[in-house]
Design an enzyme around this catalytic site. Sequence first.
Site, PDB file in Angstrom:
ATOM      1  N   GLN A   1       2.938  18.793  61.590  1.00 47.64           N
ATOM      2  CA  GLN A   1       3.076  19.987  62.430  1.00 47.64           C
ATOM      3  C   GLN A   1       2.415  19.821  63.790  1.00 47.64           C
ATOM      4  OE1 GLN A   1       0.974  22.587  59.496  1.00 47.64           O
ATOM      5  NE2 GLN A   1       0.170  23.579  61.313  1.00 47.64           N
TER       6      GLN A   1
ATOM      7  N   MET B   1     -10.432  34.420  66.582  1.00 44.06           N
ATOM      8  CA  MET B   1     -11.125  33.306  65.932  1.00 44.06           C
ATOM      9  C   MET B   1     -10.134  32.197  65.636  1.00 44.06           C
ATOM     10  SD  MET B   1     -13.850  35.108  63.515  1.00 44.06           S
ATOM     11  CE  MET B   1     -15.167  36.043  64.288  1.00 44.06           C
TER      12      MET B   1
ATOM     13  N   LYS C   1      -2.343  35.944  63.651  1.00 43.08           N
ATOM     14  CA  LYS C   1      -2.695  35.138  64.827  1.00 43.08           C
ATOM     15  C   LYS C   1      -1.581  34.132  65.097  1.00 43.08           C
ATOM     16  CE  LYS C   1      -5.270  31.704  66.484  1.00 43.08           C
ATOM     17  NZ  LYS C   1      -5.395  30.448  65.821  1.00 43.08           N
ATOM     18  N   ASP C   2      -0.982  33.627  64.030  1.00 41.75           N
ATOM     19  CA  ASP C   2       0.170  32.732  64.168  1.00 41.75           C
ATOM     20  C   ASP C   2       1.412  33.570  63.866  1.00 41.75           C
ATOM     21  OD1 ASP C   2      -1.123  29.802  64.265  1.00 41.75           O
ATOM     22  OD2 ASP C   2      -2.295  31.090  62.957  1.00 41.75           O
TER      23      ASP C   2
ATOM     24  N   GLY D   1      -2.091  34.711  58.535  1.00 38.63           N
ATOM     25  CA  GLY D   1      -2.653  35.520  59.615  1.00 38.63           C
ATOM     26  C   GLY D   1      -1.649  35.808  60.716  1.00 38.63           C
TER      27      GLY D   1
ATOM     28  N   HIS E   1     -10.218  33.087  58.488  1.00 35.49           N
ATOM     29  CA  HIS E   1      -9.761  32.612  57.176  1.00 35.49           C
ATOM     30  C   HIS E   1     -10.355  33.485  56.062  1.00 35.49           C
ATOM     31  CE1 HIS E   1      -9.571  28.677  59.534  1.00 35.49           C
ATOM     32  NE2 HIS E   1      -8.328  28.823  59.120  1.00 35.49           N
TER      33      HIS E   1
ATOM     34  N   SER F   1     -10.064  27.669  64.542  1.00 31.86           N
ATOM     35  CA  SER F   1     -10.783  26.409  64.318  1.00 31.86           C
ATOM     36  C   SER F   1     -10.892  25.637  65.632  1.00 31.86           C
ATOM     37  CB  SER F   1     -10.045  25.557  63.289  1.00 31.86           C
ATOM     38  OG  SER F   1      -9.818  26.315  62.131  1.00 31.86           O
TER      39      SER F   1
HETATM   40  P1  AMP Z   1      -5.151  27.389  60.239  1.00 24.95           P
HETATM   41  O1  AMP Z   1      -6.275  26.814  59.423  1.00 24.95           O
HETATM   42  O2  AMP Z   1      -5.494  27.585  61.677  1.00 24.95           O
HETATM   43  O3  AMP Z   1      -3.840  26.688  60.010  1.00 24.95           O
HETATM   44  O4  AMP Z   1      -4.931  28.860  59.688  1.00 24.95           O
HETATM   45  C1  AMP Z   1      -4.737  29.115  58.317  1.00 24.95           C
HETATM   46  C2  AMP Z   1      -4.342  30.564  58.160  1.00 24.95           C
HETATM   47  O5  AMP Z   1      -5.385  31.401  58.666  1.00 24.95           O
HETATM   48  C3  AMP Z   1      -3.081  30.927  58.943  1.00 24.95           C
HETATM   49  O6  AMP Z   1      -2.294  31.829  58.177  1.00 24.95           O
HETATM   50  C4  AMP Z   1      -3.641  31.596  60.177  1.00 24.95           C
HETATM   51  O7  AMP Z   1      -2.748  32.515  60.762  1.00 24.95           O
HETATM   52  C5  AMP Z   1      -4.852  32.297  59.607  1.00 24.95           C
HETATM   53  N1  AMP Z   1      -5.825  32.571  60.662  1.00 24.95           N
HETATM   54  C6  AMP Z   1      -6.350  31.691  61.546  1.00 24.95           C
HETATM   55  N2  AMP Z   1      -7.159  32.336  62.422  1.00 24.95           N
HETATM   56  C7  AMP Z   1      -7.131  33.648  62.086  1.00 24.95           C
HETATM   57  C8  AMP Z   1      -7.743  34.823  62.603  1.00 24.95           C
HETATM   58  N3  AMP Z   1      -8.541  34.785  63.669  1.00 24.95           N
HETATM   59  N4  AMP Z   1      -7.493  36.013  61.999  1.00 24.95           N
HETATM   60  C9  AMP Z   1      -6.666  36.063  60.914  1.00 24.95           C
HETATM   61  N5  AMP Z   1      -6.047  34.989  60.378  1.00 24.95           N
HETATM   62  C10 AMP Z   1      -6.285  33.795  60.944  1.00 24.95           C
END
Ligand code: AMP
Length: 279
Positions: free
Chosen positions: A60, A185, A150-151, A148, A36, A187
């Site tokens: 979601q 990485m 990652k998604d 990110g 993040h 959560s």
């Molecule tokens: P989340 O809190 O998991 O919904 O992620 C929030 C944002 O952070 C999303 O755009 C994710 O793709 C991005 N994100 C989560 N993990 C990573 C990571 N390891 N590297 C880069 N972006 C990330």
Amino acid sequence: MYIFKEREAIIQYLKPLSQDQSIGFVPTMGALHQGHATLINASLKDNDITICSVFVNPTQFNNVSDFKKYPQVLTDDILLLENLATDILFAPNAHEMYPNGQDNMRHYELGDLEFILEGEFRPGHFQGVSYIVDEFIQILKPTNIYMGEKDYQQIAVIKKVLELTRSNTKLVPCPTKRAESGLAMSSRNMRLSDQGTRKAAALQQALQHIKSGQKTKTFAQLLEEANIILLSNDFELEHIILCNADNLEILEDFDSNVPMRLVAAAYMEGVRLIDNIGV
Ligand code: AMP
């Protein structure tokens, strides 16, 4: 850092500022980590004001227990955001984000994008993501939104939502931040034991194994070998799919004429982890 919990309050605060200042927005579900932080730093560099949202979006999740077990650590999140010098945290509750209730969500014509890859395994997931990101965009009217890789599919979905809503917001994709072991990485990694965290690096290794063998073996052969790597690390594979990196169409085998991406999901200690790499 300013912290807002109510949509009306943040709308009123931003009104005079948004005339002549650029706003960068990083939507998250909290339990913030260095992945993040990459997005927040990119936003801080490009914009006058950076807003991070923390909201665990119920619509979601297609699995109630996954939603209930999602880590919520707002005090830690605030510390991390303050250390990065984030300007604003928006942490609304479900009532603020779903004023008409969760059963009356706007529907988005995402086409196949909604049903392929992750969409096949998580029905409704991308409608929930589309609604919440669109709702945040309507409230915050950001110049740029940071997401990110990652998604991977989520980026394509939000691009489509921006197109459908004729939004002026620009989407900025950011590369996946990894631990030294290669583990992406997330959560969700918080829910793993120490041993589970070590073994979870095998997901990235399995993808790298497929990528490195593309000149000599078929995708099907490499997929079997990748599954052995995963099984020997106690992973339960959900899917590894080879697709066109641009339009996400599924590919049966490697095709050097198109940009390719490997996307994967697998369970470690009952926790669903995802990853993807360019091929
Ligand atoms: P989340 O809190 O998991 O919904 O992620 C929030 C944002 O952070 C999303 O755009 C994710 O793709 C991005 N994100 C989560 N993990 C990573 C990571 N390891 N590297 C880069 N972006 C990330």
